[in-house]
Design an enzyme around this catalytic site. Structure first.
Site, PDB file in Angstrom:
ATOM      1  CE  LYS B 236      28.321  34.708  33.304  1.00 35.79           C
ATOM      2  NZ  LYS B 236      28.036  34.606  34.746  1.00 35.79           N
ATOM      3  CG  HIS B 355      29.210  38.277  41.450  1.00 37.51           C
ATOM      4  ND1 HIS B 355      27.924  38.634  41.804  1.00 37.51           N
ATOM      5  CD2 HIS B 355      29.168  37.966  40.139  1.00 37.51           C
ATOM      6  CE1 HIS B 355      27.141  38.528  40.745  1.00 37.51           C
ATOM      7  NE2 HIS B 355      27.860  38.127  39.733  1.00 37.51           N
TER       8      HIS B 355
END
Lengths: 440, 440
Positions: B236, B355
C-alpha cells in the site's frame, strides 16, 4: 454568535404520487399503486416499473440557540428507509460541531462526510451514501443562509471556492481557475441580479406529458400550459416506440413548430437501441435526449445526463459527451459539489439546465441556477431550469413561477423547509396518509 | 425437487482488524482503533483514515426443504448497518420464490433486483444497493451450487449466458459473442481442470506490507512469505511520498530483483499528483499502480481499478484505460455480473487479476478465477489472484493456498458459509467481541 448543532433528526416522508401517475416514466411503478391494485384485485400484480411515490429523506438540524436548518434528498419510494439509515450514520459527524466551525473549513467538512475511512467503502460519493450526504449538507447550507439572514448561498468568490473539494478534478479545473472565473463574473453582477428579480429565470415544464397520462389529459395540460406562457416542454419516452411516436406527434401538434420539445428516456436503452429509437423520433425535433442509457456510461455519451458526482461530470465534459449539464440539488453533494460542476461547465462552455421536479428539487435548485447566472456564467443562452408542478404546497417557501420563469426566492434559507403538518401526515409508514393506504 | 425460499436473514458482522493495523492503507482508520485510543487517552482523536474493521453484511437464505444458501458482501466497518438495511429492503423480492424459478430466468431475477422501479433511484447498480444485491445473489449462487452438489458455478455455456444481464453492454459484448467465447473455450477444458486440481491458481500476497506495519514486521513477513514460496507481493502506498520510497526500497531489497511488486494507492491522488508520485516510485519497478485516483475516473485512467459495475468496466476496456481487470466477488452483482466482466475482458484481451482479501473475498473469488481459466480465457499469462492471510478461520470451507497457489475448493457451494460461532461473537454491536470493546 455561535450556532452549535445539538441534534440531527431525519424522517422518511413519502407522497403517494403514483395514485395519479404523476412522475411516471419508463422505469418506475409505485408501491402505492400496487397496494391499490392489490386492494382492487385481491393480489399483488407483477412489477411494471411505472410509477414513483415522490419521497424524501428529510433532515432537520437544531442548534443550541434555537435556529434550525432543513435539508432533504429526493427519492421515489422504496429504499428511502435505506437513505434514512445512511443519514443516521452521518449524524455523528455533524452533531456537536458549530456552524461557524463548519463554514470556516467547509471543504474539510465536506471531505469529512465523503471520505470517512470506513463509510467511503460503501460509496465513495455515489448511491445511498451520497444522497444522504446531500440531505445533511443541504440542511447545513439552509442553516448557514438563515443564520446570516440571506437567501441561498453567498457570493464572495474566495468563500465560494473554499467550499469546494477539488479532489479528483484538478486535471479539469484548479482552485485558481475557479477563483478567476468567479472574479471575472463580478462584472455586471448587480444588473443580472436586478434582471432576475424582475424577470426570473427561464423554466421548462415536465408536468404535461408523464407516461401514464391519457391523450385527453395530455392535450388539456398542454393547452393550460400554453395559456400560462410555457414555451418549453419535456416528455417521457422509452417504454414503447409506436406509443412514443404517437405521443410525440400529439404533443408537437399541441405546442406547434416553434416551441421547444425535449425527451427523456430515463436510462431505458442500450447504446445501439438508443440510436435506433431516437432516429425514429428525430422528426419531432427534440432539443435533447435525456438519459438514453446507463448514467455510468460516459462513452455511450448521453446528450444530457444526471451524473452522480463531480468526477463523472468532469469526464462527460472532458469527453465532450454531453451537450447540456443537468445538475441536481439532491443527488450531488449539496451546494459544495454543484459549485464545482457549475464552474467546470462554464470552463467547458456547456450550458447548464438543471434537473428538478420530485419533492423540493425545484425549491432548492432555483438557488443554484440563479447563482450560476449571476455569479458564474452570466449567460441565458440555451439555458432553462426544469419545473414540475407538484407538491410545492408542502413547503413553507414554495417556488414561484411567473410567465414560465422562476422568480427569485425571498425568504432567508435554502427554501428546503416543509410544513410540519405535511411531514407528519406523510411519514412512512406511520403517517395518516400511509396508515390509510396500507390498511386498505 | 423444488427449493422454496422461506426466509432471508442478514447480520452485521464486524472483525476488529484495526486493532492490529491489518488492512491499513492510505484511506482508512477504524472505529475499533479509535475506541482503543479513546480508552487510552480519555478522548476521541481526530479521524486519520487509517484502519478498517473488516466486516460483512452476511446473508442466510433458508428453504422449505432445509437447505440453506450463504452469501455476503464485504465492508470495512461503519456503514455496514446501511448495507444490512438495503438487504432487508431486497428480501421481499427473494422470499417466496423457489430456487428453480430463479435459475430458470436468472437474468430476469437479476434485473428484478437491480431495476426495481423505486430502489433503482438510489443506485442504480452502485454503492450500498449494489453491495446488498451482491450479498443476496451470492447466497442464491451458493444455494444453487449446494442444491446441485456442485462447486461454484456450473459450466454449460447456454446456462451461463442466461445468467447475464447484457443491458448497457451490448455495444461492447453481445449475447452471441459471449456464447461463442464460451463454446470455443470448451476445447481443452478437461486438461485445464485437471491442471488446476493439481497445481492450483497463481496468487499474490498483500499480507506483508500494510501501511501501519513497522519495518521490522514488514521484513519478517517478507522473509516468511518468501520461505512459503510467494513470488508476487503488493504493498500500500499514497500517504507520504518519502515514507513510500523508503518502504518500496525495503520491500524490493527483501524480495530481490526478480520477484514481482505491485503498488496500491487506494484512490488517494488526483490525476496529476498520481503521475508525479508514481514516477518517483518507478525505480522499484511496480507491475501495476492500483487505484491511483477516483474509481469513477475512466479518463484519469487507472492502470488497474476496482469498478463498481459492468458499465464502468466496459468503458475502462473500451477506452484502453486499464491494463489489468480487477474483478470483485462482492462489489459487482455477484457471479452474474462478474461473468459479464470476465467475458468482456477476454474479448478485449486484458488479463484478469481479482481483488481479494477482506472477509470472504478470497473464498468467493477463487471460484470466479478458476471459472475464467477453465471456461473463458484458458490463459495464465500475467494473471494472478490476490491473497490476504486474514480471517479465513471464520469460514466452514476456507481457501487453501499451496505453493502460493489457490487450490480448487472441494465442498459444494460458493465457500461463503461462516462458522455460526464466528457470526455470533462478531455481530455488531451485540456480539461478545464488540460488547467488550465498546464497554472499555
Amino acid at each position: 454568535m455561535v450556532h452549535k448543532i445539538i441534534k440531527l433528526a431525519v424522517t422518511d416522508v413519502r407522497f403517494p404520487t403514483s395514485l395519479e401517475q404523476h412522475g411516471s416514466d419508463a422505469m418506475v411503478r409505485s408501491l402505492a399503486l400496487r397496494l391499490l391494485e392489490a386492494h382492487l384485485h385481491g393480489n399483488f400484480p407483477t412489477l411494471q416499473h411505472r410509477d414513483p411515490d415522490y419521497s424524501a429523506a428529510y433532515v432537520v438540524i437544531s442548534t443550541d440557540v434555537g435556529l434550525r436548518g432543513y435539508g432533504l434528498t429526493f427519492t421515489v419510494g422504496r429504499g428511502t428507509e435505506i437513505v434514512v439509515c445512511a443519514v443516521e450514520a452521518l449524524a455523528g459527524l455533524v452533531v456537536g460541531k458549530s456552524l461557524e466551525e463548519i463554514i470556516s473549513d467547509f471543504r474539510g467538512f465536506y471531505r469529512l462526510l465523503t471520505s470517512d475511512g470506513q463509510m467511503r467503502w460503501i460509496g465513495p460519493e455515489k448511491g445511498v451514501i451520497h444522497l444522504a450526504t446531500a440531505a445533511v449538507l443541504n440542511a447545513v447550507w439552509d442553516l448557514w443562509a438563515r443564520a446570516e439572514g440571506k437567501v441561498g448561498c453567498g457570493a464572495d468568490p474566495k468563500q465560494i471556492v473554499s467550499c469546494i473539494d477539488f479532489r479528483y478534478i484538478t486535471d479539469a479545473l484548479t482552485e485558481q481557475e475557479a477563483l478567476d472565473i468567479l472574479m471575472k463574473a463580478q462584472e455586471g453582477k448587480q444588473q443580472r441580479e436586478d434582471q432576475m428579480l424582475k424577470e426570473g429565470y427561464p423554466a421548462y415544464t415536465t408536468s404535461c406529458a408523464w407516461m401514464g397520462y391519457s391523450d385527453q389529459q395530455l392535450k388539456q395540460l398542454c393547452t393550460d400550459a400554453l395559456n400560462n406562457g410555457w414555451t418549453k416542454f419535456k416528455m417521457k419516452v422509452g417504454a414503447d416506440l409506436e406509443d412514443d411516436i404517437r405521443r410525440c406527434r400529439l404533443i408537437r401538434q399541441m405546442i406547434g413548430p416553434d416551441n421547444t420539445l425535449m425527451i427523456d428516456a430515463n436510462q431505458r436503452w442500450d447504446v445501439g437501441e438508443a440510436i435506433a429509437w431516437v432516429s425514429r423520433l428525430a422528426e419531432f425535433r427534440p432539443l435533447w435526449i435525456e438519459e438514453p442509457t446507463s448514467p455510468d456510461d460516459i462513452l455511450g455519451h448521453a446528450a444530457i445526463s444526471k451524473c452522480h458526482n463531480r468526477v463523472m461530470f468532469k469526464q462527460f465534459l472532458q469527453a465532450s459527451a454531453l451537450q447540456f449539464v443537468q445538475i441536481d440539488s439532491c443527488r450531488l453533494g449539496s451546494v459544495n459539489e454543484n459549485l464545482a460542476v457549475l464552474l467546470m461547465a462554464h470552463k467547458f462552455q456547456v450550458p447548464v439546465c438543471p434537473h428538478a421536479g420530485g419533492v423540493g428539487l425545484c425549491e432548492l435548485v432555483q438557488h443554484l441556477i440563479l447563482f450560476d447566472y449571476i455569479c458564474v456564467s452570466a449567460d441565458l443562452n440555451n439555458r432553462m431550469c426544469e419545473y414540475v408542478d407538484h407538491l410545492h404546497e408542502h413547503f413553507t417557501s414554495p417556488a414561484v413561477i411567473r410567465n414560465a420563469c422562476y422568480m427569485p426566492p425571498k425568504d432567508p434559507g435554502y427554501s428546503s423547509e416543509m410544513l410540519e403538518s405535511s411531514v407528519h401526515t406523510h411519514q412512512y409508514p406511520e403517517g395518516d396518509v400511509w396508515k390509510t393506504l396500507l390498511n386498505k
